[in-house]
Motif scaffolding. Structure first.
Motif, PDB file in Angstrom:
ATOM      1  N   ALA A  41      11.704  -7.077 -12.859  1.00  0.00           N
ATOM      2  CA  ALA A  41      12.992  -7.343 -12.215  1.00  0.00           C
ATOM      3  C   ALA A  41      12.879  -7.379 -10.694  1.00  0.00           C
ATOM      4  O   ALA A  41      13.609  -8.122 -10.028  1.00  0.00           O
ATOM      5  CB  ALA A  41      14.017  -6.292 -12.645  1.00  0.00           C
ATOM      6  N   LEU A  42      11.971  -6.563 -10.140  1.00  0.00           N
ATOM      7  CA  LEU A  42      11.844  -6.474  -8.681  1.00  0.00           C
ATOM      8  C   LEU A  42      10.747  -7.389  -8.135  1.00  0.00           C
ATOM      9  O   LEU A  42      10.506  -7.405  -6.927  1.00  0.00           O
ATOM     10  CB  LEU A  42      11.565  -5.017  -8.274  1.00  0.00           C
ATOM     11  CG  LEU A  42      12.674  -4.019  -8.623  1.00  0.00           C
ATOM     12  CD1 LEU A  42      12.213  -2.600  -8.317  1.00  0.00           C
ATOM     13  CD2 LEU A  42      13.952  -4.341  -7.870  1.00  0.00           C
ATOM     14  N   GLY A  43      10.077  -8.113  -9.028  1.00  0.00           N
ATOM     15  CA  GLY A  43       9.023  -9.014  -8.579  1.00  0.00           C
ATOM     16  C   GLY A  43       7.889  -8.288  -7.888  1.00  0.00           C
ATOM     17  O   GLY A  43       7.343  -8.753  -6.889  1.00  0.00           O
ATOM     18  N   ALA A  44       7.516  -7.129  -8.424  1.00  0.00           N
ATOM     19  CA  ALA A  44       6.502  -6.298  -7.782  1.00  0.00           C
ATOM     20  C   ALA A  44       5.073  -6.758  -8.070  1.00  0.00           C
ATOM     21  O   ALA A  44       4.115  -6.190  -7.530  1.00  0.00           O
ATOM     22  CB  ALA A  44       6.672  -4.840  -8.209  1.00  0.00           C
ATOM     23  N   GLY A  45       4.913  -7.732  -8.931  1.00  0.00           N
ATOM     24  CA  GLY A  45       3.582  -8.270  -9.195  1.00  0.00           C
ATOM     25  C   GLY A  45       2.597  -7.269  -9.758  1.00  0.00           C
ATOM     26  O   GLY A  45       1.401  -7.331  -9.474  1.00  0.00           O
ATOM     27  N   GLY A  46       3.081  -6.314 -10.538  1.00  0.00           N
ATOM     28  CA  GLY A  46       2.200  -5.329 -11.171  1.00  0.00           C
ATOM     29  C   GLY A  46       2.025  -4.040 -10.397  1.00  0.00           C
ATOM     30  O   GLY A  46       1.416  -3.090 -10.893  1.00  0.00           O
ATOM     31  N   LYS A  47       2.557  -3.972  -9.185  1.00  0.00           N
ATOM     32  CA  LYS A  47       2.358  -2.768  -8.359  1.00  0.00           C
ATOM     33  C   LYS A  47       3.120  -1.561  -8.914  1.00  0.00           C
ATOM     34  O   LYS A  47       2.651  -0.425  -8.799  1.00  0.00           O
ATOM     35  CB  LYS A  47       2.787  -3.051  -6.917  1.00  0.00           C
ATOM     36  CG  LYS A  47       1.901  -4.061  -6.195  1.00  0.00           C
ATOM     37  CD  LYS A  47       2.345  -4.253  -4.762  1.00  0.00           C
ATOM     38  CE  LYS A  47       1.390  -5.187  -4.008  1.00  0.00           C
ATOM     39  NZ  LYS A  47       1.386  -6.550  -4.573  1.00  0.00           N
ATOM     40  N   ILE A  48       4.288  -1.779  -9.487  1.00  0.00           N
ATOM     41  CA  ILE A  48       5.043  -0.676 -10.090  1.00  0.00           C
ATOM     42  C   ILE A  48       4.461  -0.325 -11.452  1.00  0.00           C
ATOM     43  O   ILE A  48       4.263   0.850 -11.775  1.00  0.00           O
ATOM     44  CB  ILE A  48       6.537  -1.043 -10.211  1.00  0.00           C
ATOM     45  CG1 ILE A  48       7.157  -1.181  -8.819  1.00  0.00           C
ATOM     46  CG2 ILE A  48       7.288   0.017 -11.019  1.00  0.00           C
ATOM     47  CD1 ILE A  48       8.603  -1.655  -8.824  1.00  0.00           C
ATOM     48  N   ALA A  49       4.155  -1.346 -12.240  1.00  0.00           N
ATOM     49  CA  ALA A  49       3.588  -1.104 -13.568  1.00  0.00           C
ATOM     50  C   ALA A  49       2.248  -0.386 -13.478  1.00  0.00           C
ATOM     51  O   ALA A  49       1.872   0.367 -14.387  1.00  0.00           O
ATOM     52  CB  ALA A  49       3.423  -2.428 -14.315  1.00  0.00           C
ATOM     53  N   ALA A  50       1.525  -0.576 -12.366  1.00  0.00           N
ATOM     54  CA  ALA A  50       0.218   0.065 -12.199  1.00  0.00           C
ATOM     55  C   ALA A  50       0.321   1.581 -12.105  1.00  0.00           C
ATOM     56  O   ALA A  50      -0.677   2.285 -12.252  1.00  0.00           O
ATOM     57  CB  ALA A  50      -0.470  -0.480 -10.949  1.00  0.00           C
ATOM     58  N   MET A  51       1.522   2.093 -11.876  1.00  0.00           N
ATOM     59  CA  MET A  51       1.715   3.539 -11.760  1.00  0.00           C
ATOM     60  C   MET A  51       1.834   4.219 -13.122  1.00  0.00           C
ATOM     61  O   MET A  51       1.941   5.443 -13.191  1.00  0.00           O
ATOM     62  CB  MET A  51       2.970   3.847 -10.941  1.00  0.00           C
ATOM     63  CG  MET A  51       2.968   3.259  -9.542  1.00  0.00           C
ATOM     64  SD  MET A  51       4.506   3.661  -8.658  1.00  0.00           S
ATOM     65  CE  MET A  51       4.385   2.554  -7.243  1.00  0.00           C
ATOM     66  N   LYS A  52       1.810   3.453 -14.206  1.00  0.00           N
ATOM     67  CA  LYS A  52       2.038   4.029 -15.531  1.00  0.00           C
ATOM     68  C   LYS A  52       1.030   5.117 -15.891  1.00  0.00           C
ATOM     69  O   LYS A  52       1.394   6.118 -16.504  1.00  0.00           O
ATOM     70  CB  LYS A  52       2.021   2.923 -16.591  1.00  0.00           C
ATOM     71  CG  LYS A  52       3.270   2.060 -16.591  1.00  0.00           C
ATOM     72  CD  LYS A  52       3.324   1.139 -17.795  1.00  0.00           C
ATOM     73  CE  LYS A  52       2.240   0.087 -17.735  1.00  0.00           C
ATOM     74  NZ  LYS A  52       2.383  -0.889 -18.849  1.00  0.00           N
ATOM     75  N   LYS A  53      -0.222   4.920 -15.528  1.00  0.00           N
ATOM     76  CA  LYS A  53      -1.243   5.910 -15.894  1.00  0.00           C
ATOM     77  C   LYS A  53      -0.972   7.256 -15.225  1.00  0.00           C
ATOM     78  O   LYS A  53      -0.998   8.312 -15.876  1.00  0.00           O
ATOM     79  CB  LYS A  53      -2.631   5.415 -15.512  1.00  0.00           C
ATOM     80  CG  LYS A  53      -3.759   6.364 -15.911  1.00  0.00           C
ATOM     81  CD  LYS A  53      -5.111   5.784 -15.551  1.00  0.00           C
ATOM     82  CE  LYS A  53      -6.232   6.716 -16.031  1.00  0.00           C
ATOM     83  NZ  LYS A  53      -6.186   8.025 -15.360  1.00  0.00           N
TER      84      LYS A  53
END
Length: 291
Positions: free
Chosen positions: A85-97
């Motif tokens: 939604a924020l167009g973060a290009g994976g930078k937010i999703a990368a915090m999952k670990k």
């Protein structure tokens, strides 16, 4: 219903359930706070108010405030939706670990890291089934019966951590596992008969793996080297060994060579006294049939 419709319905209900409350005593609280701060910066840069952002990803405004203030640990799917939604290009999703680790108590994370590095793991249990062997329903029943009672949030967190540890069975190369379980742990109906039956089926499934040996210690055995309680021994590729048992003076792991020799000796005798792996699987099958 469309994805957009599901999100709108979720947001309209003020969905505030997904995720876990942050334990202020958890050493990962700072990680959660940092995530919340970064998420807020991304949201503001996108020109979205909390309510608008929540509606866009299908969660309530209240949850957005809690996550951004570091009071709530979001689930992985929350971060995936936020990233998109924020167009973060994976930078937010990368915090999952990092966030996944923050969900669990430190002692559980430390144990999981040791198990993940081990090339051999041996464990004797006399009270309930080893955590690596438990089904989700069995684990939940165990945590829910604790007294003083855990909060539901804490139970969810502990169950999730226990299930995550079981990814060790998917490692390649696979570690070697040996488990010795007292007969009573196969018969006590924790969670009810159906939960026990499913748990026994899980034991039979895991026991078929080529790198796993499960043994049963019969209750009617007269000579028993496990009267001191539970034992666990982990061996690593560099030759080092750590272990723990119920009868040691400290509750943590030990690595002193003398203490390790005693644990390994005791565990070896316990394995020799128990039913063989083949006999044990047949025994578990019989108990399952009686359940």
């Amino acid at each position: 219903m469309s994805v957009g419709g599901e999100r709108a319905e979720h947001a309209a209900e003020g969905a505030d359930e997904p995720g876990w409350d942050v334990d202020p005593e958890n050493d990962s609280a700072a990680v959660v706070a940092a995530l919340g701060h970064q998420l807020k910066l991304w949201r503001e840069a996108a020109g979205l108010r909390p309510a608008e952002f929540g509606a866009a990803i299908g969660y309530g405004e209240n949850l957005i405030y809690k996550v951004e203030s570091g009071k709530r640990i979001p689930r992985p799917e929350f971060l995936d939706k936020a990233d998109e939604a924020l167009g973060a290009g994976g930078k937010i999703a990368a915090m999952k670990k990092d966030i996944a680790e923050a969900r669990y108590p430190k002692k559980v994370r430390d144990l999981a890291k040791l198990e993940a590095q081990a090339v051999e793991l041996g464990a004797y249990g006399n009270h309930n089934l080893h955590g690596l062997l438990q089904t989700e329903e069995y684990a939940q029943a165990l945590f829910e019966m604790r007294r003083p009672a855990y909060s539901q949030d804490h139970v969810e967190r502990l169950v999730a951590a226990r299930m995550a540890r079981q990814s060790i069975f998917d490692r390649s190369p696979a570690p070697a596992f040996t488990f010795v379980q007292e007969e009573i742990t196969l018969r006590r109906p924790i969670g009810g008969r159906m939960v026990l039956r499913k748990q026994l089926e899980r034991l039979l499934e895991v026991g078929q793996l080529r790198n796993v040996e499960i043994q049963v210690m019969p209750t009617d055995l007269e000579d028993h080297a496990g009267m001191g309680g539970r034992i666990q021994v982990l061996k690593f590729s560099d030759g080092s060994v750590v272990g723990r048992s119920d009868d040691q003076s400290t509750s943590g792991l030990v690595s002193d060579p003398k203490e390790i020799r005693i644990l390994e000796l005791r565990y070896g005798i316990i394995r020799a006294q128990a039913l063989t792996p083949r006999e044990s699987l047949a025994f578990i099958e019989k108990v399952r049939g009686d359940t």
